[in-house]
Design a protein around this motif. Sequence first.
Motif, PDB file in Angstrom:
ATOM      1  N   GLY A   1      15.387  34.057  43.392  1.00 55.01           N
ATOM      2  CA  GLY A   1      14.469  33.070  43.160  1.00 55.01           C
ATOM      3  C   GLY A   1      13.065  33.579  43.202  1.00 55.01           C
ATOM      4  O   GLY A   1      12.686  34.429  44.210  1.00 55.01           O
ATOM      5  N   VAL A   2      12.072  33.115  42.749  1.00 58.43           N
ATOM      6  CA  VAL A   2      10.672  33.424  42.331  1.00 58.43           C
ATOM      7  C   VAL A   2      10.009  33.397  44.104  1.00 58.43           C
ATOM      8  O   VAL A   2       9.304  34.173  44.553  1.00 58.43           O
ATOM      9  N   ALA A   3      10.157  32.292  44.736  1.00 57.21           N
ATOM     10  CA  ALA A   3       9.586  31.863  45.956  1.00 57.21           C
ATOM     11  C   ALA A   3      10.103  32.594  47.118  1.00 57.21           C
ATOM     12  O   ALA A   3       9.318  33.239  48.143  1.00 57.21           O
ATOM     13  N   LEU A   4      11.567  33.189  46.975  1.00 59.62           N
ATOM     14  CA  LEU A   4      12.192  33.752  48.159  1.00 59.62           C
ATOM     15  C   LEU A   4      12.502  35.450  47.823  1.00 59.62           C
ATOM     16  O   LEU A   4      12.844  36.105  48.620  1.00 59.62           O
ATOM     17  N   ALA A   5      12.240  35.824  46.547  1.00 55.45           N
ATOM     18  CA  ALA A   5      12.761  37.229  46.336  1.00 55.45           C
ATOM     19  C   ALA A   5      11.742  38.371  46.880  1.00 55.45           C
ATOM     20  O   ALA A   5      10.810  37.788  47.219  1.00 55.45           O
ATOM     21  N   ASN A   6      12.050  39.435  46.802  1.00 55.71           N
ATOM     22  CA  ASN A   6      11.275  40.314  47.460  1.00 55.71           C
ATOM     23  C   ASN A   6      10.943  41.624  46.408  1.00 55.71           C
ATOM     24  O   ASN A   6      12.057  41.677  45.632  1.00 55.71           O
TER      25      ASN A   6
ATOM     26  N   GLN B   1       8.408  37.038  38.763  1.00 53.26           N
ATOM     27  CA  GLN B   1       6.827  36.589  38.833  1.00 53.26           C
ATOM     28  C   GLN B   1       6.401  36.728  37.247  1.00 53.26           C
ATOM     29  O   GLN B   1       5.671  35.802  36.577  1.00 53.26           O
ATOM     30  N   ARG B   2       6.408  37.936  36.721  1.00 52.99           N
ATOM     31  CA  ARG B   2       5.954  38.273  35.305  1.00 52.99           C
ATOM     32  C   ARG B   2       6.776  37.146  34.349  1.00 52.99           C
ATOM     33  O   ARG B   2       6.142  36.760  33.485  1.00 52.99           O
ATOM     34  N   LEU B   3       7.874  37.188  34.394  1.00 53.94           N
ATOM     35  CA  LEU B   3       8.949  36.170  33.473  1.00 53.94           C
ATOM     36  C   LEU B   3       8.214  34.805  33.704  1.00 53.94           C
ATOM     37  O   LEU B   3       7.755  34.132  32.577  1.00 53.94           O
ATOM     38  N   SER B   4       7.999  34.372  34.775  1.00 55.04           N
ATOM     39  CA  SER B   4       7.678  32.964  35.019  1.00 55.04           C
ATOM     40  C   SER B   4       6.169  32.731  34.218  1.00 55.04           C
ATOM     41  O   SER B   4       5.961  31.768  33.813  1.00 55.04           O
ATOM     42  N   LEU B   5       5.342  33.948  34.536  1.00 54.85           N
ATOM     43  CA  LEU B   5       3.896  33.749  34.313  1.00 54.85           C
ATOM     44  C   LEU B   5       3.767  33.558  32.810  1.00 54.85           C
ATOM     45  O   LEU B   5       3.210  33.151  32.094  1.00 54.85           O
ATOM     46  N   THR B   6       4.795  34.525  32.050  1.00 54.65           N
ATOM     47  CA  THR B   6       4.965  34.578  30.559  1.00 54.65           C
ATOM     48  C   THR B   6       5.222  32.975  30.107  1.00 54.65           C
ATOM     49  O   THR B   6       4.857  32.699  29.037  1.00 54.65           O
TER      50      THR B   6
ATOM     51  N   ILE C   1      15.937  32.505  26.919  1.00 58.31           N
ATOM     52  CA  ILE C   1      15.538  33.218  26.110  1.00 58.31           C
ATOM     53  C   ILE C   1      15.208  34.846  26.237  1.00 58.31           C
ATOM     54  O   ILE C   1      15.435  35.772  25.812  1.00 58.31           O
ATOM     55  N   LYS C   2      14.067  34.645  27.247  1.00 57.22           N
ATOM     56  CA  LYS C   2      13.608  36.106  27.823  1.00 57.22           C
ATOM     57  C   LYS C   2      14.799  36.693  28.303  1.00 57.22           C
ATOM     58  O   LYS C   2      14.619  38.057  28.439  1.00 57.22           O
ATOM     59  N   MET C   3      15.697  36.282  29.185  1.00 55.55           N
ATOM     60  CA  MET C   3      16.808  36.971  29.631  1.00 55.55           C
ATOM     61  C   MET C   3      17.620  37.643  28.740  1.00 55.55           C
ATOM     62  O   MET C   3      18.370  38.700  29.067  1.00 55.55           O
TER      63      MET C   3
END
Length: 276
Positions: free
Chosen positions: A114-119, A127-132, A272-274
């Motif tokens: 997950g975006v919030a809990l990954a490291n 993060q890059r994927l979500s921002l895109t 789509i991105k994945m």
Amino acid sequence: MRSALLGVSALICISLMIMMSTVQTKNGKRKAAPGPTPIPFLGNLLQVRTDATFQSFMKLREKYGSLFTVYMGLWPVVVLCGHEAVKEALIDQADEFSGRGKLASIEQNFQGHGVALANGERWRILQRLSLTIFWDFRMGKRSIEERIQDEASYLLEEFRKTKGAPIDPTFLLSCSVSNIISSVVFGSCFDYEDKQFLNLLWLINESFIEMSTPWAQLYDMYSGIMQYLSGRHNRVYYLIEELKDFIASRVKINEASFDPQNPRDFFDCFLIKMHQ
């Protein structure tokens, strides 16, 4: 004889835990920011009241400054107090502070995903994927701004229905903000009286409330023991699992009508991105 053996075993376990916590606090103290000296097993719980955490931190700030370390049980926590300290950490030294601390009470649900809990690299990729994806929404057929405007109009209509009578706007504002997020993530909004939507809001609110209880805090501090015990501290796990089930059901709905040429929401764009 059996009770005696159990008593000896328990004594050995407690002794080992105290020895481990002593080693952890000593090793951690060598590298951490200054702070009150922790005691074995309890850490700084004598200085930090769980029912008045903010007040306890402000008192410690007077002695140790805007950056200090406290031990919540076995775990060291670096505390930043004040705008300048937070700015320096999260903006001026963003790379050094980009990691995510683990919360044992919800780690069992997400296991580092997950975006919030990954490291690490996993977090940077997500993060890059979500921002895109969000940038694509900004430039797409129906921007996030338009979705906000639509929901704001609906919210105003709900306020007009009160005819100027005094109300608590918390529920309506929660529905409005949640609907904007739902529009982006799920591709659709809900009626404020929709039972599925109300249950979703309840699950989210209950999860945050439960994560703030002393039981959840106790689990985070002593998960090595608490994970084997039954009790109130397990409630947050079941609440989040129900949330995950809801999201999984929405993903299945998207997959059934998925059109890569016409993405409707975050889920579609993510698919789509994945697969590119």
